[in-house]
Design an enzyme around this catalytic site. Structure first.
Site, PDB file in Angstrom:
ATOM      1  N   ILE A   1       1.796  -5.572   8.098  1.00  0.00           N
ATOM      2  CA  ILE A   1       3.236  -5.318   8.209  1.00  0.00           C
ATOM      3  C   ILE A   1       3.506  -3.819   8.157  1.00  0.00           C
ATOM      4  O   ILE A   1       3.118  -3.142   7.201  1.00  0.00           O
ATOM      5  CB  ILE A   1       3.997  -6.026   7.071  1.00  0.00           C
ATOM      6  CG1 ILE A   1       3.675  -7.529   7.056  1.00  0.00           C
ATOM      7  CG2 ILE A   1       5.504  -5.797   7.203  1.00  0.00           C
ATOM      8  CD1 ILE A   1       4.222  -8.271   5.842  1.00  0.00           C
TER       9      ILE A   1
ATOM     10  N   SER B   1       2.358   4.243   4.800  1.00  0.00           N
ATOM     11  CA  SER B   1       2.647   3.184   3.815  1.00  0.00           C
ATOM     12  C   SER B   1       3.114   1.886   4.462  1.00  0.00           C
ATOM     13  O   SER B   1       3.858   1.900   5.438  1.00  0.00           O
ATOM     14  CB  SER B   1       3.699   3.660   2.814  1.00  0.00           C
ATOM     15  OG  SER B   1       4.915   3.927   3.462  1.00  0.00           O
ATOM     16  N   SER B   2       2.668   0.761   3.899  1.00  0.00           N
ATOM     17  CA  SER B   2       2.870  -0.524   4.537  1.00  0.00           C
ATOM     18  C   SER B   2       2.468  -1.661   3.596  1.00  0.00           C
ATOM     19  O   SER B   2       2.230  -1.440   2.419  1.00  0.00           O
ATOM     20  CB  SER B   2       2.041  -0.573   5.828  1.00  0.00           C
ATOM     21  OG  SER B   2       0.740  -0.084   5.570  1.00  0.00           O
ATOM     22  N   ARG B   3       2.371  -2.890   4.149  1.00  0.00           N
ATOM     23  CA  ARG B   3       2.058  -4.069   3.343  1.00  0.00           C
ATOM     24  C   ARG B   3       1.143  -4.995   4.134  1.00  0.00           C
ATOM     25  O   ARG B   3       1.242  -5.078   5.358  1.00  0.00           O
ATOM     26  CB  ARG B   3       3.352  -4.808   2.991  1.00  0.00           C
ATOM     27  CG  ARG B   3       3.210  -5.869   1.921  1.00  0.00           C
ATOM     28  CD  ARG B   3       4.562  -6.501   1.624  1.00  0.00           C
ATOM     29  NE  ARG B   3       4.686  -7.808   2.241  1.00  0.00           N
ATOM     30  CZ  ARG B   3       5.850  -8.382   2.533  1.00  0.00           C
ATOM     31  NH1 ARG B   3       6.986  -7.754   2.309  1.00  0.00           N
ATOM     32  NH2 ARG B   3       5.880  -9.575   3.073  1.00  0.00           N
TER      33      ARG B   3
ATOM     34  N   MET C   1       0.852  -1.190   0.000  1.00  0.00           N
ATOM     35  CA  MET C   1       0.000   0.000   0.000  1.00  0.00           C
ATOM     36  C   MET C   1       0.887   1.239   0.000  1.00  0.00           C
ATOM     37  O   MET C   1       1.691   1.421   0.919  1.00  0.00           O
ATOM     38  CB  MET C   1      -0.892   0.011   1.243  1.00  0.00           C
ATOM     39  CG  MET C   1      -1.789  -1.201   1.356  1.00  0.00           C
ATOM     40  SD  MET C   1      -2.854  -1.145   2.835  1.00  0.00           S
ATOM     41  CE  MET C   1      -1.643  -1.378   4.135  1.00  0.00           C
TER      42      MET C   1
END
Length: 197
Positions: free
Chosen positions: A133, A163-165, A81
């Site tokens: 994450i 922002s991340s996953r 993301m």
């Protein structure tokens, strides 16, 4: 911008708004920057409604598919993301939460291989696991669910600030050829089918 925002989003938007109010009598430019920062924080935490399709295992996050790999005999699909994506995460399938566990770690950029060692929250269901994450900018993972709670497909299960996953460890028996998506493809949380089932 939608009228709904992720839980707790005001903790990020309120401080710059208060700074803006303080600066207003002294510096219009400074106040404007502060108010824009507050608006950007709210925009980042927007939480639009989604309409899940009638069937299928759904994407847990908005963004770009960045990981497709086998892991312990099961398939893992990860969605990166970026800052412009919606960061509210959703359940790929209906099910009961078995565990919610936090793992401390690093804060590497979420699109890199090193991000596998980042801070995480595992939301474990009977058939699958969703892994939230943290990235280089993300410092707060906010799960919405608790062990024993039953959720529906597409239901909100948490969000990550900035922002991340988000990865999903798919149910046993799902093969790579069953996937409807590939690396680099854009997906929408709660709407894009990862697998037909």
């Amino acid at each position: 911008m939608c009228a709904r925002f992720a839980r707790g989003s005001w903790r990020y938007a309120a401080p710059p708004a208060l700074v803006g109010l303080f600066l207003l009598p002294f510096s219009l430019a400074g106040a404007a920057v502060a108010f824009l920062s507050s608006g950007a924080a709210l925009g980042f935490h927007r939480d639009p409604d989604r309409r899940p399709p009638a069937d299928g295992l759904l994407a847990p996050a908005d963004g770009t598919v960045s990981v497709v790999r086998e892991e312990g005999g099961r398939l893992r699909v990860g969605v990166f993301m970026n800052l412009t994506d919606v960061h509210v995460n959703r359940a790929p399938l209906s099910g009961t939460v078995e565990a919610v566990t936090h793992s401390p770690g690093k804060h590497w950029p979420a699109f890199t291989k090193e991000s596998d060692r980042n801070e995480k929250v595992h939301v474990e269901f009977e058939e699958y696991t969703v892994v939230l994450i943290a990235g280089a900018v993300a410092r707060r993972i906010h799960p919405y669910v608790e062990p024993g709670e039953t959720v529906e497909r597409g239901q909100r299960i948490g969000h990550i600030s900035f922002s991340s996953r988000v990865d999903v460890l798919l149910p046993e028996g799902v093969e790579r050829e069953d996937l409807r998506v590939e690396k680099g493809e854009t997906v929408t949380a709660g709407e894009t089918r990862l697998v037909d089932r």
